[in-house]
Scaffold this active site. Structure first.
Site, mmCIF file in Angstrom:
data_model
loop_
_atom_site.group_PDB
_atom_site.id
_atom_site.type_symbol
_atom_site.label_atom_id
_atom_site.label_comp_id
_atom_site.label_asym_id
_atom_site.label_seq_id
_atom_site.Cartn_x
_atom_site.Cartn_y
_atom_site.Cartn_z
ATOM 1 N N SER A 160 36.609 41.639 42.344
ATOM 2 C CA SER A 160 35.653 42.394 42.849
ATOM 3 C C SER A 160 34.872 43.607 42.011
ATOM 4 C CB SER A 160 36.376 43.045 44.306
ATOM 5 O OG SER A 160 36.841 41.756 44.943
ATOM 6 N N GLY A 179 37.427 37.930 44.754
ATOM 7 C CA GLY A 179 36.620 37.460 45.813
ATOM 8 C C GLY A 179 36.766 37.881 47.207
ATOM 9 N N ASN A 187 31.839 34.964 35.413
ATOM 10 C CA ASN A 187 32.526 33.497 35.835
ATOM 11 C C ASN A 187 31.928 33.088 37.107
ATOM 12 O OD1 ASN A 187 33.979 31.473 36.341
ATOM 13 N ND2 ASN A 187 35.572 32.870 37.363
ATOM 14 N N TRP A 188 30.692 31.921 36.941
ATOM 15 C CA TRP A 188 30.177 31.594 37.963
ATOM 16 C C TRP A 188 30.631 30.702 39.022
ATOM 17 C CZ3 TRP A 188 24.862 29.885 35.263
ATOM 18 C CH2 TRP A 188 24.074 30.993 35.171
ATOM 19 N N LYS A 189 31.994 30.138 38.466
ATOM 20 C CA LYS A 189 32.775 29.293 38.994
ATOM 21 C C LYS A 189 31.744 27.965 39.455
ATOM 22 C CE LYS A 189 34.953 33.277 41.447
ATOM 23 N NZ LYS A 189 36.186 33.605 42.074
ATOM 24 N N GLY A 198 33.109 37.684 38.990
ATOM 25 C CA GLY A 198 32.831 36.530 39.794
ATOM 26 C C GLY A 198 31.614 36.762 40.638
ATOM 27 N N GLY A 199 31.694 36.937 41.822
ATOM 28 C CA GLY A 199 30.498 36.905 42.770
ATOM 29 C C GLY A 199 29.208 37.651 42.413
ATOM 30 N N GLU A 227 43.436 40.052 36.321
ATOM 31 C CA GLU A 227 42.899 39.814 37.495
ATOM 32 C C GLU A 227 43.979 39.737 38.590
ATOM 33 O OE1 GLU A 227 38.618 37.849 36.914
ATOM 34 O OE2 GLU A 227 40.295 36.262 36.878
ATOM 35 N N HIS A 243 42.682 30.919 34.796
ATOM 36 C CA HIS A 243 42.108 31.636 35.949
ATOM 37 C C HIS A 243 42.927 31.181 37.047
ATOM 38 C CE1 HIS A 243 39.369 32.823 39.353
ATOM 39 N NE2 HIS A 243 38.758 33.685 38.220
ATOM 40 N N GLU A 254 42.187 30.637 40.062
ATOM 41 C CA GLU A 254 42.086 29.476 40.995
ATOM 42 C C GLU A 254 42.398 28.378 40.446
ATOM 43 O OE1 GLU A 254 37.987 30.841 41.447
ATOM 44 O OE2 GLU A 254 38.298 32.255 42.408
HETATM 45 C C1 PEP Z 1 36.834 35.923 39.028
HETATM 46 O O1 PEP Z 1 36.334 34.878 39.356
HETATM 47 O O2 PEP Z 1 37.364 35.911 37.893
HETATM 48 C C2 PEP Z 1 36.431 37.174 39.803
HETATM 49 C C3 PEP Z 1 37.059 38.202 39.514
HETATM 50 O O3 PEP Z 1 35.767 37.031 40.877
HETATM 51 P P1 PEP Z 1 35.101 38.163 41.955
HETATM 52 O O4 PEP Z 1 34.530 39.091 40.824
HETATM 53 O O5 PEP Z 1 34.093 37.683 42.760
HETATM 54 O O6 PEP Z 1 36.529 38.823 42.553
#
Ligand code: PEP
Length: 271
Positions: free
Chosen positions: A230, A190, A26-28, A251-252, A184, A112, A114
């Protein structure tokens, strides 16, 4: 096809728990079209020989078409990060599931945290979006998870129950088998802080049991449960070792091709 009407993503039909590892990036709100194309050329070359995994990358809407073109004929699928449930109309700023399909994507992330926290997505909206995604023959990746306050108040499992129940209201057994659900914990996204194996294991087992209770063994076993929060190359193996963790939403650590590839290989080598 199984009697339930779905094609479960099972690598070994002898073992109920051998679901194909599923890794989603997930690049956001990161990467332009050019950056997307460059990443995917690099990533597809790295991942070309990876077998036995479902790999998906979710760029921003603006890069979906280019991403679909670069990945055509490869083992990498493309997801949108959200959608709207109406097909078309006066909904300024929204993108429908039909438009996402037309752009060449095969998956859509829904709910999600966010979206829920910053943009007001409700459980009911998640259900509407999920129905739109399924109606367009796309694969939904439905996100659920508790906040830190909810965990501290011992409400984690109740929150997951509420979110799952609302999201899948009205779905058929066949549709449940094709779902991808990402657990999640909001406090782990993040933040660099991920759930312990015990926390993730408890949540995933609970979700699977809940689906089994409502829709039966076959549908619950076919459904993919991802962990997100994470995830890194360093912790993917411990997470994949958990019986009900079938993959990860990243994500990151998915923003560089090398790092996401290390997560993919870590996941594949641990099953
Ligand atoms: C996400 O955006 O779904 C996520 C899990 O982000 P991160 O891996 O950066 O915590």
């Amino acid at each position: 096809m199984e009697p339930g009407g779905f094609s479960p993503r099972v690598t070994n039909p002898e073992s109920r728990t051998m679901r194909t590892p599923f890794l989603a990036a997930n690049w956001k709100m990161f990467k332009t079209v050019d950056q997307t194309v460059a990443y995917l050329h690099e990533f597809c070359a790295l991942a070309a020989d990876v077998a036995g995994a479902e790999i998906v990358v979710a760029p921003p809407f603006t890069a979906l078409r280019a991403a679909a073109e670069v990945t055509r004929g490869t083992n990498v699928g493309i997801a949108a990060q959200d959608c709207y449930w109406e097909r078309e109309g006066a909904f300024t700023g929204e993108v429908s599931a039909a438009m996402i399909k037309d752009a060449g994507a095969g998956y859509v992330i829904i709910g999600h945290s966010e979206r829920r926290r910053l943009f007001g997505d409700t459980d009911d909206w998640v259900n509407r979006k999920l129905n739109a995604v399924l109606a367009n023959d796309l694969t939904p990746i439905v996100c659920i998870g508790e906040t830190l306050e909810e965990r501290d108040a011992n409400q984690t499992l109740a929150v997951l129950d509420r979110q799952i129940e609302a999201a899948i209201a009205g779905l058929t057994h066949a549709q449940i088998g094709s779902l991808v659900i990402a657990y999640e914990p909001v406090w782990a996204i993040g933040t660099g802080r991920n759930a312990t194996p015990a926390q993730a294991g408890e949540a995933h087992a609970h979700i699977r049991a809940r689906l089994r209770g409502a829709f039966g063994q076959a549908a619950a076993d076919a459904c993919h449960l991802l962990y997100g929060g994470s995830v890194k190359p360093e912790n993917i193996k411990d997470l994949m070792a958990l019986e009900d963790v079938d993959g990860a939403l990243v994500g990151g650590a998915s923003l560089t091709a090398a790092s996401f590839f290390a997560i993919v290989t870590g996941a594949v080598s641990s099953v």
